[in-house]
Design an enzyme around this catalytic site. Sequence first.
Site, PDB file in Angstrom:
ATOM      1  N   SER A   1      -6.967  16.205   3.275  1.00  0.00           N
ATOM      2  CA  SER A   1      -6.306  17.305   2.888  1.00  0.00           C
ATOM      3  C   SER A   1      -7.095  18.356   2.147  1.00  0.00           C
ATOM      4  CB  SER A   1      -5.196  16.753   2.289  1.00  0.00           C
ATOM      5  OG  SER A   1      -4.241  17.731   1.614  1.00  0.00           O
TER       6      SER A   1
ATOM      7  N   TYR B   1      -1.428  10.971  -3.932  1.00  0.00           N
ATOM      8  CA  TYR B   1      -1.971  11.590  -2.673  1.00  0.00           C
ATOM      9  C   TYR B   1      -3.372  12.327  -2.992  1.00  0.00           C
ATOM     10  CZ  TYR B   1      -1.327  14.398   1.501  1.00  0.00           C
ATOM     11  OH  TYR B   1      -1.733  15.131   2.737  1.00  0.00           O
TER      12      TYR B   1
END
Length: 251
Positions: free
Chosen positions: A135, A148
Amino acid sequence: MSRKKVVVLGGSSGIGKAIAERFAKEGWLVIIASSDQSKLDAAYPGLAGSGHEAIQLDIRDDARLANFVSHVRAQHADFDVLINSIGVSEHLPVLEADFAQWDNALQVMLYGTVKSCRALLPYIKQGGRVIHITSIHHERVEKGSSAYGMAKAAITQFTRSLALELAPKNILANTIAPGFIDTPMSVDCHGQSELETAWFHDNYVKYDHLPLKRAGKPEEVAGVAYFLAGPDASYVTGSVVTVDGGLTVTF
Protein backbone atom coordinates in the site's frame (compact mmCIF):
# COMPACT_ATOMS: atom_id res chain seq x y z
CA MET A 1 2.49 -26.30 -23.44
CA SER A 2 1.36 -26.82 -19.84
CA ARG A 3 -1.18 -24.48 -18.34
CA LYS A 4 0.27 -21.91 -15.97
CA LYS A 5 -0.92 -21.87 -12.37
CA VAL A 6 -1.27 -19.00 -9.90
CA VAL A 7 -2.06 -19.06 -6.17
CA VAL A 8 -3.92 -15.92 -5.05
CA LEU A 9 -4.15 -15.51 -1.28
CA GLY A 10 -6.96 -13.11 -0.47
CA GLY A 11 -8.48 -13.86 -3.86
CA SER A 12 -12.14 -13.67 -2.85
CA SER A 13 -12.59 -9.90 -2.59
CA GLY A 14 -11.34 -6.54 -3.79
CA ILE A 15 -7.95 -6.40 -5.47
CA GLY A 16 -7.25 -10.10 -4.97
CA LYS A 17 -10.54 -11.05 -6.61
CA ALA A 18 -9.81 -8.80 -9.60
CA ILE A 19 -6.35 -10.35 -9.93
CA ALA A 20 -7.77 -13.88 -9.85
CA GLU A 21 -10.34 -12.96 -12.49
CA ARG A 22 -7.68 -11.42 -14.75
CA PHE A 23 -5.44 -14.49 -14.62
CA ALA A 24 -8.40 -16.81 -15.23
CA LYS A 25 -9.43 -14.69 -18.21
CA GLU A 26 -5.92 -15.08 -19.60
CA GLY A 27 -6.21 -18.87 -19.42
CA TRP A 28 -4.35 -19.58 -16.18
CA LEU A 29 -5.44 -22.14 -13.61
CA VAL A 30 -6.26 -20.12 -10.50
CA ILE A 31 -6.26 -21.25 -6.87
CA ILE A 32 -7.87 -18.67 -4.60
CA ALA A 33 -7.77 -18.76 -0.82
CA SER A 34 -9.61 -16.73 1.78
CA SER A 35 -10.78 -17.04 5.36
CA ASP A 36 -14.36 -16.19 4.34
CA GLN A 37 -16.15 -19.16 2.77
CA SER A 38 -19.15 -17.09 1.68
CA LYS A 39 -16.89 -14.73 -0.26
CA LEU A 40 -15.11 -17.68 -1.84
CA ASP A 41 -18.44 -19.13 -2.91
CA ALA A 42 -19.37 -15.79 -4.49
CA ALA A 43 -16.00 -15.24 -6.19
CA TYR A 44 -15.48 -18.71 -7.68
CA PRO A 45 -18.19 -18.48 -10.38
CA GLY A 46 -16.54 -15.32 -11.72
CA LEU A 47 -13.41 -17.21 -12.76
CA ALA A 48 -13.46 -17.83 -16.50
CA GLY A 49 -12.55 -21.32 -17.67
CA SER A 50 -12.36 -24.53 -15.67
CA GLY A 51 -10.20 -26.38 -13.18
CA HIS A 52 -9.91 -23.54 -10.67
CA GLU A 53 -10.07 -24.03 -6.92
CA ALA A 54 -11.40 -21.95 -4.02
CA ILE A 55 -10.06 -23.02 -0.62
CA GLN A 56 -10.84 -21.63 2.81
CA LEU A 57 -7.69 -20.59 4.66
CA ASP A 58 -7.07 -18.55 7.79
CA ILE A 59 -3.46 -17.53 7.30
CA ARG A 60 -3.03 -17.21 11.09
CA ASP A 61 -3.72 -20.93 11.57
CA ASP A 62 -0.51 -22.92 11.02
CA ALA A 63 -2.35 -26.23 10.74
CA ARG A 64 -4.71 -24.90 8.07
CA LEU A 65 -1.78 -23.44 6.15
CA ALA A 66 0.01 -26.80 6.25
CA ASN A 67 -3.13 -28.52 4.95
CA PHE A 68 -3.47 -25.93 2.19
CA VAL A 69 0.12 -26.48 1.08
CA SER A 70 -0.32 -30.27 1.14
CA HIS A 71 -3.43 -29.94 -1.02
CA VAL A 72 -1.71 -27.67 -3.55
CA ARG A 73 1.21 -30.09 -3.78
CA ALA A 74 -1.03 -33.13 -4.16
CA GLN A 75 -3.32 -31.61 -6.77
CA HIS A 76 -0.92 -29.37 -8.70
CA ALA A 77 2.66 -30.45 -7.82
CA ASP A 78 4.02 -26.96 -8.41
CA PHE A 79 2.88 -23.54 -9.59
CA ASP A 80 4.20 -20.46 -11.40
CA VAL A 81 3.12 -17.41 -9.42
CA LEU A 82 2.26 -16.64 -5.79
CA ILE A 83 0.23 -13.50 -5.13
CA ASN A 84 -0.54 -12.33 -1.62
CA SER A 85 -3.42 -9.88 -1.40
CA ILE A 86 -4.63 -10.70 2.11
CA GLY A 87 -5.44 -7.53 4.00
CA VAL A 88 -7.30 -6.16 7.00
CA SER A 89 -7.91 -2.49 7.69
CA GLU A 90 -8.90 -1.32 11.14
CA HIS A 91 -8.33 2.18 12.49
CA LEU A 92 -6.91 1.64 15.97
CA PRO A 93 -4.94 4.05 18.17
CA VAL A 94 -1.53 2.62 18.97
CA LEU A 95 -1.60 3.45 22.69
CA GLU A 96 -5.23 2.94 23.65
CA ALA A 97 -6.29 -0.04 21.51
CA ASP A 98 -6.42 -3.56 22.85
CA PHE A 99 -3.05 -5.03 21.88
CA ALA A 100 -4.40 -8.27 20.43
CA GLN A 101 -6.78 -6.33 18.20
CA TRP A 102 -4.02 -3.92 17.18
CA ASP A 103 -1.61 -6.81 16.56
CA ASN A 104 -4.05 -8.64 14.28
CA ALA A 105 -2.95 -6.56 11.28
CA LEU A 106 0.63 -7.77 11.73
CA GLN A 107 -0.43 -11.36 12.34
CA VAL A 108 -2.54 -11.42 9.17
CA MET A 109 -0.54 -9.29 6.76
CA LEU A 110 3.09 -9.40 7.90
CA TYR A 111 3.43 -12.82 9.49
CA GLY A 112 0.82 -14.27 7.17
CA THR A 113 2.95 -13.15 4.24
CA VAL A 114 6.15 -14.55 5.74
CA LYS A 115 4.56 -17.88 6.73
CA SER A 116 2.84 -18.37 3.40
CA CYS A 117 6.07 -17.70 1.51
CA ARG A 118 8.07 -20.07 3.72
CA ALA A 119 5.43 -22.77 3.21
CA LEU A 120 4.66 -22.34 -0.49
CA LEU A 121 7.80 -21.05 -2.19
CA PRO A 122 9.66 -24.39 -2.03
CA TYR A 123 7.10 -25.56 -4.62
CA ILE A 124 7.19 -22.60 -6.99
CA LYS A 125 8.72 -23.29 -10.39
CA GLN A 126 12.18 -22.14 -11.40
CA GLY A 127 11.66 -18.73 -12.95
CA GLY A 128 8.46 -18.13 -10.97
CA ARG A 129 7.12 -14.87 -9.60
CA VAL A 130 6.12 -13.61 -6.16
CA ILE A 131 3.85 -10.56 -6.03
CA HIS A 132 2.75 -8.92 -2.80
CA ILE A 133 0.12 -6.22 -2.46
CA THR A 134 1.39 -3.57 -0.08
CA SER A 135 0.00 0.00 0.00
CA ILE A 136 1.11 3.60 -0.25
CA HIS A 137 0.93 3.32 3.55
CA HIS A 138 4.26 1.51 3.40
CA GLU A 139 5.85 4.97 3.34
CA ARG A 140 3.02 7.28 4.44
CA VAL A 141 1.22 7.76 7.76
CA GLU A 142 -2.44 8.08 8.70
CA LYS A 143 -3.82 8.46 12.22
CA GLY A 144 -5.09 5.19 13.61
CA SER A 145 -3.29 3.08 10.99
CA SER A 146 0.00 2.35 12.74
CA ALA A 147 -0.34 -1.44 12.63
CA TYR A 148 -1.53 -1.40 9.02
CA GLY A 149 1.32 0.88 7.93
CA MET A 150 3.93 -1.10 9.84
CA ALA A 151 2.74 -4.34 8.27
CA LYS A 152 2.81 -2.86 4.77
CA ALA A 153 6.27 -1.34 5.25
CA ALA A 154 7.59 -4.66 6.52
CA ILE A 155 6.06 -6.52 3.57
CA THR A 156 7.92 -4.17 1.23
CA GLN A 157 11.23 -4.90 2.93
CA PHE A 158 10.47 -8.61 3.08
CA THR A 159 9.82 -8.60 -0.67
CA ARG A 160 13.19 -6.99 -1.29
CA SER A 161 14.85 -9.67 0.83
CA LEU A 162 13.05 -12.36 -1.17
CA ALA A 163 14.26 -10.76 -4.40
CA LEU A 164 17.86 -11.24 -3.26
CA GLU A 165 17.48 -14.74 -1.90
CA LEU A 166 15.39 -16.09 -4.78
CA ALA A 167 17.48 -14.55 -7.58
CA PRO A 168 19.73 -17.63 -8.00
CA LYS A 169 16.58 -19.56 -9.01
CA ASN A 170 15.51 -16.74 -11.33
CA ILE A 171 12.41 -16.22 -9.17
CA LEU A 172 11.38 -12.57 -9.20
CA ALA A 173 9.74 -10.86 -6.21
CA ASN A 174 7.94 -7.52 -6.44
CA THR A 175 5.24 -5.61 -4.64
CA ILE A 176 2.42 -3.34 -5.75
CA ALA A 177 1.51 -0.26 -3.70
CA PRO A 178 -2.07 0.83 -4.45
CA GLY A 179 -3.52 4.13 -3.35
CA PHE A 180 -7.26 4.71 -3.07
CA ILE A 181 -8.90 1.74 -4.78
CA ASP A 182 -12.67 1.21 -4.87
CA THR A 183 -12.98 -2.05 -2.93
CA PRO A 184 -15.00 -3.33 0.04
CA MET A 185 -12.14 -2.20 2.31
CA SER A 186 -13.15 1.39 1.51
CA VAL A 187 -16.50 0.85 3.22
CA ASP A 188 -16.73 1.48 6.96
CA CYS A 189 -18.79 -0.40 9.55
CA HIS A 190 -21.74 1.92 8.86
CA GLY A 191 -21.80 1.08 5.15
CA GLN A 192 -20.27 4.41 4.11
CA SER A 193 -17.52 4.38 1.48
CA GLU A 194 -14.76 6.85 2.27
CA LEU A 195 -14.49 7.46 -1.48
CA GLU A 196 -17.96 9.04 -1.48
CA THR A 197 -17.43 11.40 1.46
CA ALA A 198 -16.97 15.16 1.42
CA TRP A 199 -13.60 14.55 3.11
CA PHE A 200 -12.35 12.51 0.15
CA HIS A 201 -13.70 14.97 -2.42
CA ASP A 202 -12.27 18.04 -0.70
CA ASN A 203 -8.86 16.57 0.06
CA TYR A 204 -8.20 14.58 -3.05
CA VAL A 205 -10.36 15.94 -5.86
CA LYS A 206 -11.18 19.59 -5.25
CA TYR A 207 -7.64 20.62 -4.32
CA ASP A 208 -5.79 18.37 -6.77
CA HIS A 209 -4.03 16.17 -4.23
CA LEU A 210 -5.11 13.25 -6.39
CA PRO A 211 -4.14 14.25 -9.95
CA LEU A 212 -6.47 11.78 -11.69
CA LYS A 213 -9.36 12.95 -9.44
CA ARG A 214 -10.81 9.50 -8.86
CA ALA A 215 -10.24 6.29 -6.99
CA GLY A 216 -8.69 3.42 -8.88
CA LYS A 217 -10.46 0.25 -9.95
CA PRO A 218 -9.32 -3.18 -8.72
CA GLU A 219 -8.90 -4.18 -12.35
CA GLU A 220 -6.26 -1.47 -12.76
CA VAL A 221 -4.15 -3.09 -10.06
CA ALA A 222 -4.83 -6.54 -11.51
CA GLY A 223 -3.34 -5.42 -14.82
CA VAL A 224 -0.10 -4.49 -13.09
CA ALA A 225 -0.01 -7.86 -11.31
CA TYR A 226 -0.48 -9.63 -14.64
CA PHE A 227 2.36 -7.59 -16.14
CA LEU A 228 4.69 -8.51 -13.27
CA ALA A 229 3.84 -12.18 -13.81
CA GLY A 230 4.60 -12.04 -17.52
CA PRO A 231 7.62 -12.06 -19.84
CA ASP A 232 7.80 -8.27 -20.18
CA ALA A 233 8.74 -8.03 -16.48
CA SER A 234 11.66 -10.46 -16.73
CA TYR A 235 14.18 -7.88 -15.48
CA VAL A 236 12.05 -6.46 -12.67
CA THR A 237 12.69 -7.69 -9.13
CA GLY A 238 12.79 -6.10 -5.70
CA SER A 239 10.64 -3.25 -6.99
CA VAL A 240 7.63 -1.39 -5.65
CA VAL A 241 5.14 -0.47 -8.38
CA THR A 242 2.94 2.39 -7.18
CA VAL A 243 -0.63 2.46 -8.53
CA ASP A 244 -2.17 5.56 -6.95
CA GLY A 245 -3.35 7.96 -9.65
CA GLY A 246 -0.42 10.27 -8.87
CA LEU A 247 -1.36 10.79 -5.21
CA THR A 248 2.13 10.34 -3.78
CA VAL A 249 3.78 12.82 -6.13
CA THR A 250 1.79 15.76 -4.76
CA PHE A 251 2.03 17.82 -1.57
